[in-house]
Design a protein around this motif. Structure first.
Motif, mmCIF file in Angstrom:
data_model
loop_
_atom_site.group_PDB
_atom_site.id
_atom_site.type_symbol
_atom_site.label_atom_id
_atom_site.label_comp_id
_atom_site.label_asym_id
_atom_site.label_seq_id
_atom_site.Cartn_x
_atom_site.Cartn_y
_atom_site.Cartn_z
ATOM 1 N N GLU A 257 -10.384 -4.706 -11.347
ATOM 2 C CA GLU A 257 -10.686 -5.990 -11.966
ATOM 3 C C GLU A 257 -10.308 -7.162 -11.070
ATOM 4 O O GLU A 257 -10.933 -8.223 -11.124
ATOM 5 C CB GLU A 257 -9.951 -6.112 -13.308
ATOM 6 N N LYS A 258 -9.274 -6.973 -10.236
ATOM 7 C CA LYS A 258 -8.859 -8.026 -9.321
ATOM 8 C C LYS A 258 -9.819 -8.158 -8.149
ATOM 9 O O LYS A 258 -9.845 -9.144 -7.453
ATOM 10 C CB LYS A 258 -7.436 -7.772 -8.813
ATOM 11 N N LEU B 91 -3.247 1.103 -13.579
ATOM 12 C CA LEU B 91 -3.120 0.516 -12.243
ATOM 13 C C LEU B 91 -4.477 0.460 -11.548
ATOM 14 O O LEU B 91 -4.827 -0.550 -10.918
ATOM 15 C CB LEU B 91 -2.134 1.341 -11.406
ATOM 16 N N THR B 92 -5.241 1.537 -11.665
ATOM 17 C CA THR B 92 -6.577 1.570 -11.067
ATOM 18 C C THR B 92 -7.460 0.478 -11.651
ATOM 19 O O THR B 92 -8.149 -0.255 -10.915
ATOM 20 C CB THR B 92 -7.227 2.950 -11.297
ATOM 21 N N LEU C 164 1.160 12.406 -8.909
ATOM 22 C CA LEU C 164 1.080 12.218 -10.353
ATOM 23 C C LEU C 164 -0.363 12.440 -10.810
ATOM 24 O O LEU C 164 -1.307 12.279 -10.035
ATOM 25 C CB LEU C 164 1.521 10.803 -10.744
ATOM 26 N N ARG C 165 -0.521 12.802 -12.063
ATOM 27 C CA ARG C 165 -1.870 13.003 -12.603
ATOM 28 C C ARG C 165 -2.605 11.663 -12.650
ATOM 29 O O ARG C 165 -1.993 10.623 -12.946
ATOM 30 C CB ARG C 165 -1.786 13.610 -13.997
ATOM 31 N N PRO C 166 -3.902 11.632 -12.368
ATOM 32 C CA PRO C 166 -4.649 10.366 -12.337
ATOM 33 C C PRO C 166 -4.548 9.546 -13.615
ATOM 34 O O PRO C 166 -4.534 8.313 -13.555
ATOM 35 C CB PRO C 166 -6.096 10.821 -12.087
ATOM 36 N N ASN C 167 -4.437 10.218 -14.771
ATOM 37 C CA ASN C 167 -4.352 9.437 -16.014
ATOM 38 C C ASN C 167 -3.005 8.725 -16.159
ATOM 39 O O ASN C 167 -2.842 7.880 -17.033
ATOM 40 C CB ASN C 167 -4.632 10.309 -17.244
ATOM 41 N N TYR D 90 0.837 -1.197 0.000
ATOM 42 C CA TYR D 90 0.000 0.000 0.000
ATOM 43 C C TYR D 90 0.876 1.253 0.000
ATOM 44 O O TYR D 90 0.660 2.185 -0.790
ATOM 45 C CB TYR D 90 -0.912 -0.028 1.224
ATOM 46 N N ASP D 91 1.889 1.286 0.866
ATOM 47 C CA ASP D 91 2.784 2.437 0.909
ATOM 48 C C ASP D 91 3.581 2.568 -0.379
ATOM 49 O O ASP D 91 3.850 3.680 -0.845
ATOM 50 C CB ASP D 91 3.740 2.312 2.106
ATOM 51 N N ALA D 92 3.970 1.427 -0.951
ATOM 52 C CA ALA D 92 4.745 1.453 -2.195
ATOM 53 C C ALA D 92 3.946 2.085 -3.329
ATOM 54 O O ALA D 92 4.472 2.898 -4.099
ATOM 55 C CB ALA D 92 5.162 0.024 -2.569
ATOM 56 N N ILE D 93 2.683 1.730 -3.439
ATOM 57 C CA ILE D 93 1.843 2.280 -4.496
ATOM 58 C C ILE D 93 1.585 3.766 -4.244
ATOM 59 O O ILE D 93 1.563 4.576 -5.181
ATOM 60 C CB ILE D 93 0.528 1.486 -4.593
#
Length: 237
Positions: A236-237, A230-231, A222-225, A212-215
């Motif tokens: 999907e997982k 990753l999102t 960073l910009r969401p796009n 969680y901290d790594a992500i």
């Protein structure tokens, strides 16, 4: 060359941790210099393109964590106070101080070291995109092995180091894309998401806080796009 030799040969010893701090300082000096004043990065490229050195660097990051005293009888390192002081001073040189995370909520994992992710990020950015892609593949390969480590006194630190490496690699590769969303998508699909697909099932729930901290560090400000793929992956997982 001296740092590389000590990182490779002084496994788990104080000299390895001092060499790691020195390596971090050298990378910081390269990163902060202007293009005109920047020293020759050929030696850094040579080492980071060497898979054996990347493995040694990964192992050095593992041993830069405090020993897991919950396994193997709960023994701490038996270094003298002077050696402990030297190791502490060397650790300060790993990466520049950062205020991450800026948000009210702090880091979730007590083991995750932002300085390790910063070191990986700075080293890869310093050697340029082409070299960084090759070095990243070496680093992620050793990170996959660490994430699947069997139960031992080092397992907790190996898993944490694996996600620290992923965090630094991710942020550096996204930064080197310079906002090109086609390249960003390619980095996620060819390197970063396959790593997560392989590693996430291997990580015990008790160690998920490090991921969680790594992500959070990898996508910080960073910009969401930039992390759209990753999102989607996690949804999907």
């Amino acid at each position: 060359s001296t740092c590389a030799h000590l990182l490779s040969n002084e496994m788990g010893q104080p000299l390895q941790r001092v060499a790691l701090g020195t390596f971090g300082r050298l990378v910081s000096l390269i990163s902060t210099e202007s293009a005109e004043a920047r020293p020759d990065i050929a030696p850094l490229c040579r080492f980071l393109l060497d898979e054996q050195f990347c493995t040694a660097l990964g192992n050095a990051l593992v041993f830069d964590h405090s020993a897991d005293t919950s396994v193997g009888g709960g023994h701490h390192e038996q270094w003298s106070s002077g050696v402990v002081s030297i190791i502490r001073d060397a650790s300060v040189n790993l990466a520049p101080k950062t205020l991450f995370p800026f948000q009210r909520t702090g880091r979730v994992s007590p083991t995750f070291k932002v300085a390790h992710a910063q070191l990986v990020e700075a080293a890869l950015v310093a050697i340029g995109e082409e070299n960084a892609l090759i070095s990243s593949s070496h680093l992620l390969k050793i990170a996959v092995e660490m994430a699947g480590a069997p139960p031992s006194e080092d397992q907790k630190n190996q898993i944490c180091t694996a996600v620290e490496i992923f965090s630094g690699v991710s942020r550096s590769l996204l930064e080197l894309c310079n906002g090109d969303l086609v390249q960003v998508s390619n980095r996620w699909s060819t390197l970063l998401l396959p790593f997560l697909a392989d590693v996430v099932p291997k990580i015990p729930m008790s160690q998920m806080s490090g991921l969680y901290d790594a992500i959070r560090f990898a996508t910080h400000h960073l910009r969401p796009n930039t992390f759209f793929e990753l999102t989607n992956f996690f949804i999907e997982k």
